[in-house]
Design a protein around this motif. Structure first.
Motif, PDB file in Angstrom:
ATOM      1  N   SER A  46       0.837  -1.174  -0.015  1.00 27.58           N
ATOM      2  CA  SER A  46      -0.048   0.039  -0.111  1.00 27.58           C
ATOM      3  C   SER A  46       0.839   1.276   0.139  1.00 27.58           C
ATOM      4  O   SER A  46       0.494   2.130  -0.636  1.00 27.58           O
ATOM      5  N   LEU A  47       1.792   1.140   0.797  1.00 23.53           N
ATOM      6  CA  LEU A  47       2.760   2.574   0.742  1.00 23.53           C
ATOM      7  C   LEU A  47       3.489   2.601  -0.527  1.00 23.53           C
ATOM      8  O   LEU A  47       3.340   3.952  -1.022  1.00 23.53           O
ATOM      9  N   LEU A  48       3.917   1.807  -1.252  1.00 24.90           N
ATOM     10  CA  LEU A  48       4.685   2.024  -2.505  1.00 24.90           C
ATOM     11  C   LEU A  48       3.697   2.036  -3.589  1.00 24.90           C
ATOM     12  O   LEU A  48       3.989   3.081  -4.367  1.00 24.90           O
ATOM     13  N   ASN A  49       2.492   1.509  -3.572  1.00 26.55           N
ATOM     14  CA  ASN A  49       1.477   1.801  -4.607  1.00 26.55           C
ATOM     15  C   ASN A  49       1.137   3.200  -4.436  1.00 26.55           C
ATOM     16  O   ASN A  49       0.755   3.763  -5.551  1.00 26.55           O
ATOM     17  N   GLY A  50       0.925   3.625  -3.312  1.00 26.42           N
ATOM     18  CA  GLY A  50       0.051   4.841  -3.145  1.00 26.42           C
ATOM     19  C   GLY A  50       1.133   5.930  -3.230  1.00 26.42           C
ATOM     20  O   GLY A  50       0.625   7.218  -3.018  1.00 26.42           O
ATOM     21  N   TYR A  51       2.361   5.677  -3.419  1.00 24.72           N
ATOM     22  CA  TYR A  51       3.383   6.857  -3.205  1.00 24.72           C
ATOM     23  C   TYR A  51       3.441   7.926  -4.500  1.00 24.72           C
ATOM     24  O   TYR A  51       3.230   7.261  -5.618  1.00 24.72           O
ATOM     25  N   PRO A  52       3.438   8.947  -4.571  1.00 23.52           N
ATOM     26  CA  PRO A  52       3.263   9.830  -5.450  1.00 23.52           C
ATOM     27  C   PRO A  52       4.572   9.589  -6.559  1.00 23.52           C
ATOM     28  O   PRO A  52       4.256   9.700  -7.952  1.00 23.52           O
TER      29      PRO A  52
ATOM     30  N   PRO B  76       8.526   4.391  -8.040  1.00 18.55           N
ATOM     31  CA  PRO B  76       9.752   3.372  -7.832  1.00 18.55           C
ATOM     32  C   PRO B  76      10.249   2.849  -8.905  1.00 18.55           C
ATOM     33  O   PRO B  76       9.436   2.310  -9.811  1.00 18.55           O
ATOM     34  N   LEU B  77      11.540   3.051  -9.574  1.00 15.71           N
ATOM     35  CA  LEU B  77      12.135   1.971 -10.519  1.00 15.71           C
ATOM     36  C   LEU B  77      12.668   0.853  -9.583  1.00 15.71           C
ATOM     37  O   LEU B  77      13.249   1.073  -8.455  1.00 15.71           O
ATOM     38  N   CYS B  78      12.726  -0.320 -10.124  1.00 13.13           N
ATOM     39  CA  CYS B  78      12.937  -1.420  -9.360  1.00 13.13           C
ATOM     40  C   CYS B  78      13.386  -2.483  -9.922  1.00 13.13           C
ATOM     41  O   CYS B  78      13.479  -2.843 -11.169  1.00 13.13           O
ATOM     42  N   VAL B  79      14.616  -3.329  -9.413  1.00  6.89           N
ATOM     43  CA  VAL B  79      14.760  -4.522 -10.049  1.00  6.89           C
ATOM     44  C   VAL B  79      14.343  -5.607  -9.256  1.00  6.89           C
ATOM     45  O   VAL B  79      13.990  -5.555  -8.027  1.00  6.89           O
ATOM     46  N   ARG B  80      14.311  -6.813  -9.515  1.00  8.71           N
ATOM     47  CA  ARG B  80      13.901  -8.226  -8.808  1.00  8.71           C
ATOM     48  C   ARG B  80      15.140  -8.967  -7.975  1.00  8.71           C
ATOM     49  O   ARG B  80      16.084  -8.716  -8.472  1.00  8.71           O
ATOM     50  N   GLY B  81      14.623  -8.871  -7.051  1.00  5.33           N
ATOM     51  CA  GLY B  81      15.429  -9.595  -5.843  1.00  5.33           C
ATOM     52  C   GLY B  81      15.242 -11.077  -5.740  1.00  5.33           C
ATOM     53  O   GLY B  81      14.096 -11.557  -6.272  1.00  5.33           O
ATOM     54  N   ASN B  82      16.010 -11.979  -5.170  1.00  2.76           N
ATOM     55  CA  ASN B  82      15.911 -13.393  -4.956  1.00  2.76           C
ATOM     56  C   ASN B  82      14.663 -13.725  -4.252  1.00  2.76           C
ATOM     57  O   ASN B  82      13.932 -14.781  -4.213  1.00  2.76           O
ATOM     58  N   CYS B  83      14.171 -12.771  -3.151  1.00  2.00           N
ATOM     59  CA  CYS B  83      12.915 -12.987  -2.568  1.00  2.00           C
ATOM     60  C   CYS B  83      11.804 -12.474  -3.328  1.00  2.00           C
ATOM     61  O   CYS B  83      10.517 -12.558  -2.606  1.00  2.00           O
ATOM     62  N   ASP B  84      11.860 -11.852  -4.304  1.00  2.00           N
ATOM     63  CA  ASP B  84      10.695 -11.262  -5.137  1.00  2.00           C
ATOM     64  C   ASP B  84      10.101 -12.114  -5.920  1.00  2.00           C
ATOM     65  O   ASP B  84      10.969 -12.917  -6.685  1.00  2.00           O
ATOM     66  N   ALA B  85       8.787 -12.647  -5.936  1.00  2.00           N
ATOM     67  CA  ALA B  85       8.336 -13.524  -6.871  1.00  2.00           C
ATOM     68  C   ALA B  85       7.279 -13.060  -7.906  1.00  2.00           C
ATOM     69  O   ALA B  85       6.946 -11.781  -7.658  1.00  2.00           O
TER      70      ALA B  85
ATOM     71  N   VAL C 251       4.210 -13.434  -8.422  1.00  2.00           N
ATOM     72  CA  VAL C 251       2.834 -13.157  -7.697  1.00  2.00           C
ATOM     73  C   VAL C 251       3.062 -11.554  -7.257  1.00  2.00           C
ATOM     74  O   VAL C 251       2.092 -11.074  -7.096  1.00  2.00           O
ATOM     75  N   ASP C 252       4.093 -11.318  -6.631  1.00  2.00           N
ATOM     76  CA  ASP C 252       4.346 -10.065  -6.236  1.00  2.00           C
ATOM     77  C   ASP C 252       3.918  -8.916  -7.262  1.00  2.00           C
ATOM     78  O   ASP C 252       3.494  -7.887  -6.794  1.00  2.00           O
ATOM     79  N   GLN C 253       4.235  -9.238  -8.512  1.00  2.00           N
ATOM     80  CA  GLN C 253       3.802  -8.275  -9.534  1.00  2.00           C
ATOM     81  C   GLN C 253       2.336  -8.089  -9.686  1.00  2.00           C
ATOM     82  O   GLN C 253       2.083  -6.880 -10.275  1.00  2.00           O
TER      83      GLN C 253
ATOM     84  N   PRO D 177       6.855  -1.827 -12.425  1.00  2.00           N
ATOM     85  CA  PRO D 177       7.432  -3.212 -12.601  1.00  2.00           C
ATOM     86  C   PRO D 177       8.577  -3.420 -11.799  1.00  2.00           C
ATOM     87  O   PRO D 177       9.410  -2.772 -11.263  1.00  2.00           O
ATOM     88  N   ILE D 178       8.751  -4.869 -11.328  1.00  2.00           N
ATOM     89  CA  ILE D 178       9.821  -5.304 -10.446  1.00  2.00           C
ATOM     90  C   ILE D 178      10.439  -6.785 -10.952  1.00  2.00           C
ATOM     91  O   ILE D 178      11.425  -7.083 -10.324  1.00  2.00           O
ATOM     92  N   GLN D 179      10.011  -6.865 -12.158  1.00  2.00           N
ATOM     93  CA  GLN D 179      10.662  -8.079 -12.566  1.00  2.00           C
ATOM     94  C   GLN D 179      11.950  -7.988 -13.619  1.00  2.00           C
ATOM     95  O   GLN D 179      12.608  -9.115 -13.877  1.00  2.00           O
TER      96      GLN D 179
END
Length: 183
Positions: A57-63, A66-75, A77-79, A85-87
């Protein structure tokens, strides 16, 4: 352009809140997250205020998106719950002059398996939960540390880049821990 880098939030609502607060207090233009956003992974303890839904909620609602890269704990389903984009496994970030930063989480590309680069480039990744700057011969490795689960007795941290200078700072206070001028 002033960029804030943060890594390894691992579902900690308090770490996500502090990262966004630092983004505002530092008056940054861009927020780059180096992966491991929502989950703590099987080798980590639960972080403070572990609440992946609140972090979402915090990240989606932030004005500022973010630019993001995928970590080893990111799945994958998180997308489904994150609205940015986080993949991607990496991104290329032009720096001043002819330098370029290869930005990744660190589980695929790292000092043991470096990405393609040219002399003077910078490898930026989290993953180890240890902040620092380490020359690697023809490139430099920079790590902002972890916003939620630092290791080796380090404090929670983040990094700001502006005008060729990387400043690693303590998340809770904003105090500078390490400053490095890119060549």
């Amino acid at each position: 352009m002033k960029i804030l880098f943060a890594s390894d939030i691992h579902g900690s609502a308090s770490a996500a809140e502090m990262v966004l607060s630092r983004f505002e207090s530092e008056k940054c233009d861009r927020l780059i997250l180096l992966g491991d956003l929502l989950y703590h992974g099987p080798r980590n303890d639960l972080p403070d205020r572990y609440d992946p839904k609140a972090v979402t909620s915090l990240l989606n609602g932030y004005p500022v998106t973010p630019l993001c890269v995928r970590g080893n704990c990111d799945a994958e389903v998180d997308q489904m719950v994150l609205q940015f984009p986080i993949q991607a496994d990496y991104m290329l970030l032009p720096l001043e002059g002819q330098q370029c930063a290869f930005v990744t989480h660190g589980h695929l590309f790292n000092t043991q398996c470096p990405p393609p680069h040219k002399k003077g480039d910078v490898l930026i990744h989290g993953h180890t939960h240890v902040h620092g700057v380490w020359p690697q011969g023809d490139y430099t490795y920079v790590n902002p540390g972890s916003a939620a689960l630092p290791k080796e007795g380090q404090p929670k941290s983040y990094m700001v880049y502006e005008n060729g200078v990387f400043s690693i700072k303590e998340l809770e206070t904003g105090a500078e821990l390490l400053v490095w001028q890119a060549e």
